[in-house]
Design a protein around this motif. Structure first.
Motif, PDB file in Angstrom:
ATOM      1  N   LYS A  24       0.816  -1.218   0.000  1.00 26.23           N
ATOM      2  CA  LYS A  24       0.000   0.000   0.000  1.00 26.23           C
ATOM      3  C   LYS A  24       0.850   1.268   0.000  1.00 26.23           C
ATOM      4  N   VAL A  25       2.128   1.177   0.405  1.00 26.44           N
ATOM      5  CA  VAL A  25       2.965   2.370   0.354  1.00 26.44           C
ATOM      6  C   VAL A  25       3.699   2.492  -0.990  1.00 26.44           C
ATOM      7  N   LEU A  26       3.548   1.493  -1.846  1.00 21.03           N
ATOM      8  CA  LEU A  26       4.192   1.574  -3.157  1.00 21.03           C
ATOM      9  C   LEU A  26       3.348   2.417  -4.109  1.00 21.03           C
ATOM     10  N   SER A  27       4.007   2.998  -5.103  1.00 19.97           N
ATOM     11  CA  SER A  27       3.264   3.755  -6.107  1.00 19.97           C
ATOM     12  C   SER A  27       2.608   2.787  -7.093  1.00 19.97           C
ATOM     13  N   GLN A  28       1.698   3.327  -7.914  1.00 24.78           N
ATOM     14  CA  GLN A  28       1.030   2.490  -8.918  1.00 24.78           C
ATOM     15  C   GLN A  28       2.041   1.760  -9.798  1.00 24.78           C
ATOM     16  N   GLY A  29       3.039   2.514 -10.244  1.00 19.32           N
ATOM     17  CA  GLY A  29       4.046   1.922 -11.118  1.00 19.32           C
ATOM     18  C   GLY A  29       4.824   0.812 -10.428  1.00 19.32           C
ATOM     19  N   GLN A  30       5.144   1.041  -9.155  1.00 17.34           N
ATOM     20  CA  GLN A  30       5.888   0.019  -8.419  1.00 17.34           C
ATOM     21  C   GLN A  30       5.052  -1.237  -8.202  1.00 17.34           C
ATOM     22  N   LYS A  31       3.759  -1.036  -7.936  1.00 15.24           N
ATOM     23  CA  LYS A  31       2.878  -2.203  -7.787  1.00 15.24           C
ATOM     24  C   LYS A  31       2.843  -3.004  -9.085  1.00 15.24           C
ATOM     25  N   ARG A  32       2.785  -2.264 -10.179  1.00  8.98           N
ATOM     26  CA  ARG A  32       2.763  -2.911 -11.482  1.00  8.98           C
ATOM     27  C   ARG A  32       4.042  -3.731 -11.672  1.00  8.98           C
ATOM     28  N   ARG A  33       5.150  -3.175 -11.216  1.00 10.33           N
ATOM     29  CA  ARG A  33       6.416  -3.909 -11.341  1.00 10.33           C
ATOM     30  C   ARG A  33       6.380  -5.195 -10.530  1.00 10.33           C
ATOM     31  N   VAL A  34       5.762  -5.130  -9.339  1.00 15.94           N
ATOM     32  CA  VAL A  34       5.648  -6.343  -8.519  1.00 15.94           C
ATOM     33  C   VAL A  34       4.870  -7.406  -9.291  1.00 15.94           C
ATOM     34  N   ALA A  35       3.768  -6.968  -9.919  1.00 18.03           N
ATOM     35  CA  ALA A  35       2.958  -7.928 -10.667  1.00 18.03           C
ATOM     36  C   ALA A  35       3.742  -8.498 -11.841  1.00 18.03           C
ATOM     37  N   LEU A  36       4.486  -7.629 -12.513  1.00 24.50           N
ATOM     38  CA  LEU A  36       5.212  -8.072 -13.705  1.00 24.50           C
ATOM     39  C   LEU A  36       6.406  -8.965 -13.357  1.00 24.50           C
ATOM     40  N   ALA A  37       6.898  -8.854 -12.116  1.00 20.56           N
ATOM     41  CA  ALA A  37       8.034  -9.681 -11.705  1.00 20.56           C
ATOM     42  C   ALA A  37       7.730 -11.165 -11.872  1.00 20.56           C
ATOM     43  N   ARG A  38       6.457 -11.487 -11.853  1.00 17.89           N
ATOM     44  CA  ARG A  38       6.072 -12.887 -12.006  1.00 17.89           C
ATOM     45  C   ARG A  38       6.531 -13.446 -13.345  1.00 17.89           C
ATOM     46  N   LEU A  39       6.570 -12.563 -14.356  1.00 19.16           N
ATOM     47  CA  LEU A  39       6.945 -13.014 -15.697  1.00 19.16           C
ATOM     48  C   LEU A  39       8.354 -13.617 -15.706  1.00 19.16           C
ATOM     49  N   ILE A  40       9.243 -13.096 -14.864  1.00 14.71           N
ATOM     50  CA  ILE A  40      10.609 -13.613 -14.838  1.00 14.71           C
ATOM     51  C   ILE A  40      10.633 -15.034 -14.275  1.00 14.71           C
ATOM     52  N   LEU A  41       9.672 -15.329 -13.400  1.00 18.08           N
ATOM     53  CA  LEU A  41       9.755 -16.569 -12.638  1.00 18.08           C
ATOM     54  C   LEU A  41       9.017 -17.734 -13.273  1.00 18.08           C
ATOM     55  N   VAL A  42       7.899 -17.422 -13.924  1.00 14.34           N
ATOM     56  CA  VAL A  42       7.070 -18.539 -14.392  1.00 14.34           C
ATOM     57  C   VAL A  42       7.678 -19.158 -15.645  1.00 14.34           C
ATOM     58  N   ASN A  43       7.243 -20.358 -15.889  1.00 14.22           N
ATOM     59  CA  ASN A  43       7.778 -21.094 -17.015  1.00 14.22           C
ATOM     60  C   ASN A  43       6.603 -21.539 -17.883  1.00 14.22           C
ATOM     61  N   THR A  44       5.972 -20.566 -18.555  1.00 16.00           N
ATOM     62  CA  THR A  44       4.794 -20.885 -19.346  1.00 16.00           C
ATOM     63  C   THR A  44       5.070 -20.607 -20.818  1.00 16.00           C
ATOM     64  N   LYS A  45       4.174 -21.062 -21.668  1.00 14.18           N
ATOM     65  CA  LYS A  45       4.421 -20.979 -23.110  1.00 14.18           C
ATOM     66  C   LYS A  45       3.752 -19.780 -23.746  1.00 14.18           C
ATOM     67  N   LEU A  46       2.765 -19.215 -23.040  1.00 13.37           N
ATOM     68  CA  LEU A  46       2.029 -18.092 -23.629  1.00 13.37           C
ATOM     69  C   LEU A  46       1.781 -17.054 -22.551  1.00 13.37           C
TER      70      LEU A  46
END
Lengths: 219, 246, 204
Positions: free
Chosen positions: C129-151
């Protein structure tokens, strides 16, 4: 997987204790209102106590149903839950269990104290607490179906009570009935067996029905 | 029977079929209702225990039967609609609900009317009346849920779930209410319990039950037609329909 | 390979789009474009399997995604315009839980590294809740680095992001495409992602 969901919900509850406490205090206030409404005559109160405590537990559990899915729905987590490769029924079961841990267990723990307000004998207090221990999980399980169906609807909170309260009736009858039977000197084992049977049946069907309802509501 | 049922499963052909059937069922309902009420109120003998007041059973009992039966039928069609994604079945379920709720209401109301002269009280927490009251709540829940949802497809599916959950619960509720009732030694109302029912009584009851059936079918078909028109108002066949009727 | 044939989306009486056809192969990118309200989000939700098309079919390697069910979910990653980031959890907790939901259980160290790659140093243990909108978005996008999916199906992944973060996401997507991933995304911003093939899908 199940533990992840439960751990997350418990963590959230710890960070937002106000939500948990509101439900608990609602329970306490409703139970404490009845003597003011019907008068302080202890004999009457003793007779009414199991029913009052149970009805208040029903209402308290129902009031907190709204929070079960709506926060996850509003911040997008619910979409991720629906898209998880893990079975949705299992994840939903996790949500139900954490709902019970957060709202049901405090009610169970508070019940003996409220029973004392009504001058229940010790044995009745034990039966009351045990009946709530066995019955409140059913409320979370069945209530989840209503919460899932009314997700994101106008006036969902009131609607959920119309859907869920009639389904709570058997739990109310056997929960309060167990206490009455024990004060009357009759056996309460049959009541507990039936509550246990309801619990098993709802454990099998409710997660599945809730999962289906969530998919419908998220379309 | 070698009728091609799929032909009638499309809302358009059902609309016309229902339109042709409604008059027959309506007339049958009116005729049976008049005959049934006449037998019930004038031909059937006076009950030696309950006097004239017992005659309310000619309305009460068929209404109660129908209200319970309709809930099962409603859940059945809603379930079919959910499982096979057939729109017409879901529309039927939606059309059944108000009629079912009305019959629960009539059963409750007439139960009260009968209770007053019998016990001097309008309401008795008897197992049957209490179950009927809970059934009324279940109907109201189904209808309010569907009314709260704007998207008709979601309304159909959500309604189906709650109807199915309800139908699974009805035996449990009925059983627990009965247990509760015997435990508390409440009054037991058994309105239709006469050891020797006179033939005229039996005939009146059966004719009234039939009348209630005919009425329900006619009403449900009418309501289903309205729902079909509303849902299909943008289709070609409804547009043509308007041209003809004008 | 993901294939959509003759897709139609109806909301109540209104048909948002119809007759949509596409097919996307490994290494390819598809950008969905169209004005507001043209049904971009509805299309993406449909491709995830959250909603059912009112007509038409979506096939993964020739099998309908409906019949694949959970197997399909294990092959895709969806990021909606709601980030799914909980305000009352820290960045690390958020990332670990969303990854666990996606079927990849990670320990704190891996989550830590992923957040650092997303430029969230020193922010890992702060409540979202103390993060900015952009930072929250980065947290969500960090998942892309970790997952191993095809699409990957990304709905407006660049909203609220600053220039450096957009560059970061662009690199992540390009690397993923080069490894044979498939990406379907919507965006308002002009972004030049290099891919072997870039499909453009216009909804009007």
């Amino acid at each position: 997987m199940l533990t992840w969901v439960i751990r997350r919900d418990l963590l959230l509850a710890v960070r937002r204790q106000a939500d948990v406490l509101t439900t608990l205090f609602f329970f306490i206030i409703v139970v404490s209102l009845f003597p003011l409404g019907v008068g302080p005559e202890m004999n009457t109160l003793r007779i009414m106590a199991p029913g009052i405590v149970w009805v208040a537990a029903l209402l308290a559990s129902m009031l907190s149903l709204g929070r079960m899915f709506s926060n996850d729905y509003l911040d997008g987590t619910l979409e991720q839950i629906l898209l998880s490769p893990t079975s949705l029924s299992l994840l939903v079961l996790g949500k139900m269990l954490s709902h019970w841990l957060i709202t049901g267990v405090p009610l169970v723990l508070m019940a003996p104290v409220l029973g004392i307000q009504y001058d229940l004998p010790f044995s009745a207090l034990v039966v009351l607490t045990l009946s709530l221990l066995l019955g409140t999980p059913i409320l979370s399980l069945i209530g989840a179906i209503g919460a899932a169906l009314t997700l994101g609807l106008r006036g969902g909170g009131v609607l959920v009570s119309l859907l869920v309260l009639p389904l709570y009736i058997p739990v109310l009858i056997f929960g309060a009935g167990a206490v009455e039977a024990s004060t009357a000197g009759l056996g309460f084992e049959a009541h507990f067996s039936l509550l246990g049977a309801f619990l098993l049946v709802s454990l099998v069907f409710a997660p599945w029905a809730t999962a289906a309802s969530l998919r419908i509501s998220m379309e | 029977m070698s009728i091609n049922w799929y032909k009638y499963a499309s809302p358009a052909s059902f609309y016309f079929l229902a339109g042709r059937m409604i008059p027959y069922f309506s007339i049958a309902a009116i005729v049976l209702l008049i005959v049934g009420l006449y037998i019930g109120f004038f031909v059937a003998p006076t009950d030696f225990q309950q006097g004239e007041a017992y005659r309310i059973i000619f309305i009460h009992v068929p209404a109660a039967w129908m209200s319970m039966f309709l809930y099962v039928v409603m859940a059945f069609w809603a379930g079919i609609g959910l499982a096979f994604n057939t729109r017409l079945s879901s529309m039927m379920a939606t059309a059944i609900a108000p009629t079912g709720a009305m019959f629960t209401f009539i059963a409750l109301w007439t139960g009260a009317w009968w209770g007053k002269p019998m016990w001097g009280t309008w309401w008795v927490w008897d197992a049957r009346l209490t179950s009927e009251l809970i059934l009324f709540f279940l109907y109201i829940g189904f209808m309010s849920l569907q009314a709260a949802i704007d998207d008709p497809r979601r309304a159909d599916k959500a309604g189906a779930i709650i109807a199915l959950v309800g139908v699974v619960n009805i035996p449990i509720i009925y059983f627990s209410v009965q247990w509760w009732n015997t435990l508390h030694q409440g009054a037991s109302v058994s309105i239709a319990q006469s050891p020797k029912m006179a033939t005229a009584m039996l005939a009146g009851m059966l004719i009234m039950a039939l009348a209630v059936w005919m009425y329900s079918i006619a009403m449900i078909l009418m309501r289903a037609r309205t729902i079909i028109l509303e849902r299909e108002r943008h289709t070609a066949w409804v547009a043509e329909l308007k041209g003809i009727t004008r | 390979m993901l294939q959509g044939s003759n897709l139609e989306c109806a909301r109540g009486d209104r048909v948002l789009f119809s007759g949509i056809n596409f097919s996307i192969k490994p290494g390819e990118l598809m950008q969905v474009r169209g004005p507001n309200g043209s049904g971009k989000t509805s299309l993406l939700r449909m491709l995830c399997g959250l909603t059912v098309p009112s007509s038409g079919e979506i096939n993964w390697n020739g099998t309908s995604i409906r019949s694949l069910g959970a197997d399909y979910f294990s092959m895709i990653t969806y990021l909606g315009h709601l980030s799914g980031v909980k305000d009352d959890l820290t960045a690390i907790e958020n990332l670990r839980i969303t990854s666990a939901l996606a079927g990849v259980a990670i320990d704190e160290k891996i989550a830590y590294e992923a957040l650092q790659k997303m430029g969230l140093e020193e922010r890992e243990t702060l409540l979202a809740k103390v993060l900015s909108q952009g930072q929250k978005r980065r947290v969500a996008l960090a998942r892309l680095i970790l997952v191993n999916t095809k699409l990957w199906i990304l709905d407006e992944p660049l909203t609220a992001l600053d220039v450096s973060a957009i560059e970061l996401i662009k690199n992540i997507i390009e690397r993923y495409l080069a490894q044979g991933g498939m990406v379907i995304l919507t965006t308002h911003q002009e972004i030049d992602i290099s891919a072997t093939v870039t499909h453009q899908l216009y909804l009007s």
